[in-house]
Design an enzyme around this catalytic site. Structure first.
Site, PDB file in Angstrom:
ATOM      1  N   GLU A  75      -5.716  -4.703  10.545  1.00 22.75           N
ATOM      2  CA  GLU A  75      -4.686  -3.682  10.728  1.00 22.75           C
ATOM      3  C   GLU A  75      -4.998  -2.869  11.970  1.00 22.75           C
ATOM      4  OE1 GLU A  75      -2.459  -2.619   6.870  1.00 22.75           O
ATOM      5  OE2 GLU A  75      -4.291  -1.451   6.928  1.00 22.75           O
ATOM      6  N   HIS A  99      -9.647   1.285   4.721  1.00 23.14           N
ATOM      7  CA  HIS A  99      -8.341   1.428   5.356  1.00 23.14           C
ATOM      8  C   HIS A  99      -8.444   2.413   6.517  1.00 23.14           C
ATOM      9  CE1 HIS A  99      -4.234   2.778   6.007  1.00 23.14           C
ATOM     10  NE2 HIS A  99      -3.885   1.580   5.588  1.00 23.14           N
ATOM     11  N   GLY A 138       2.149   2.502  10.796  1.00 20.29           N
ATOM     12  CA  GLY A 138       3.113   3.599  10.647  1.00 20.29           C
ATOM     13  C   GLY A 138       3.775   4.010  11.945  1.00 20.29           C
ATOM     14  N   LYS A 175       0.074   4.259  -0.387  1.00 18.95           N
ATOM     15  CA  LYS A 175      -0.589   5.469   0.122  1.00 18.95           C
ATOM     16  C   LYS A 175      -0.332   6.622  -0.860  1.00 18.95           C
ATOM     17  CE  LYS A 175      -0.166   3.442   4.648  1.00 18.95           C
ATOM     18  NZ  LYS A 175      -0.111   3.586   6.094  1.00 18.95           N
ATOM     19  N   SER A 225       3.085  -1.811  10.554  1.00 14.78           N
ATOM     20  CA  SER A 225       4.518  -1.824  10.867  1.00 14.78           C
ATOM     21  C   SER A 225       5.204  -3.145  10.526  1.00 14.78           C
ATOM     22  CB  SER A 225       4.761  -1.432  12.332  1.00 14.78           C
ATOM     23  OG  SER A 225       4.411  -0.071  12.529  1.00 14.78           O
ATOM     24  N   ASN A 284       0.863  -1.186   0.000  1.00 16.17           N
ATOM     25  CA  ASN A 284       0.000   0.000   0.000  1.00 16.17           C
ATOM     26  C   ASN A 284       0.897   1.233   0.000  1.00 16.17           C
ATOM     27  OD1 ASN A 284      -1.808   2.045   0.473  1.00 16.17           O
ATOM     28  ND2 ASN A 284      -2.294   1.436   2.572  1.00 16.17           N
ATOM     29  N   GLU A 308      -6.806   4.891   7.418  1.00 21.02           N
ATOM     30  CA  GLU A 308      -6.718   6.331   7.096  1.00 21.02           C
ATOM     31  C   GLU A 308      -7.993   6.830   6.438  1.00 21.02           C
ATOM     32  OE1 GLU A 308      -2.977   5.847   5.096  1.00 21.02           O
ATOM     33  OE2 GLU A 308      -2.197   5.203   7.043  1.00 21.02           O
TER      34      GLU A 308
END
Ligand code: PGA
Length: 248
Positions: free
Chosen positions: A168, A96, A174, A11, A211, A9, A98
């Site tokens: 996730e 996702h 991150g 992003k 991560s 991904n 985000e």
């Protein structure tokens, strides 16, 4: 034998020029392997360039990071499922963290996106995961089950068997703080039981993300019930991504 899925991904990183350069460097090192599936989720604007740079590599799969829940119309700035399909995507990330927590995407919207994806031949990779305070208050199971049930609530019969799920944990994305293989396995077990209860008749792949890097990929992949990895930061450089996809 399951074939593990390694999903990158990117992003909002790598436009067309960078995507092209990445693919050239990565594919020079990574020879096709039939014991794993590698799929890239570049920014929509870079998908064509990335695919072109990988021409002839039928082993590489493609996806987009988001679609609208609607099929077409006056939705400035959005991309639709039919457009993604036409541009060569086979899959789409839905829900996702985000999208949910930065852009305010709701469970209802994830349901619409999963449904419209299947209606147009795209496989949704439905992402679920709890925030840190939710985990600390013991709400992990309730959160991921709510997100799963809502996400699949508008699927047609049989679609569930073609879904891909990704666990996730938001606190791991991150942050450099991955879930332990045991933590991941525990949540994957809960999700797998629910998929069965919802009527899945095959083993729906459940990816872990948050991560993941070259150092922890093998251990996470070896965890019970982990069918693949969804990777952000460590997928951005050809070298680190090559190390991740070589794990296991
Ligand atoms: P990360 O992101 O690997 O950088 O934690 C994972 C993701 O957001 O899918």
């Amino acid at each position: 034998m399951r074939t593990p899925i390694f999903a990158a991904n990117w992003k909002m990183n790598h436009g067309p020029s960078e995507a092209r350069a990445f693919m050239q460097r990565f594919l020079a090192e990574y020879a096709a392997r039939d014991d794993r599936t590698v799929v890239f989720f570049p920014p929509a604007l870079a998908l064509a360039a990335a695919r072109e740079a990988a021409a002839g590599r039928a082993d590489i799969q493609w996806g987009v990071q988001n679609i609208a829940a609607e099929e077409k119309g006056a939705f400035t700035g959005e991309n639709s499922a039919p457009m993604a399909r036409d541009a060569g995507a086979a899959a789409v990330l839905v829900g996702h963290s985000e999208r949910r927590h930065v852009f305010g995407e709701t469970d209802e919207q994830t349901a619409g996106k999963c449904a419209v994806a299947f209606a147009h031949g795209l496989i949704p990779v439905l992402c679920v995961g709890e925030k840190l305070d939710e985990r600390e208050h013991g709400h992990t199971e309730a959160v991921v089950l709510r997100q799963l049930r809502a996400g699949v609530s508008r699927l047609a019969p049989g679609d569930l068997d073609r879904l891909v799920l990704a666990y996730e944990p938001v606190w791991a994305i991150g942050t450099g703080r991955n879930a332990t293989p045991d933590d991941a396995a525990a949540v994957h077990r809960v999700l797998r039981a629910e998929l069965q209860a919802l009527g899945a008749t095959v083993r729906v792949p459940i990816l872990y993300g948050g991560s993941v890097n070259a150092g922890n990929a093998a251990a996470l992949l070896a965890a019970e019930g982990v069918d693949g990895l969804l990777v952000g930061g460590a997928s951005l450089a050809p070298e680190s991504w090559h190390a991740v996809v070589s794990a296991g």
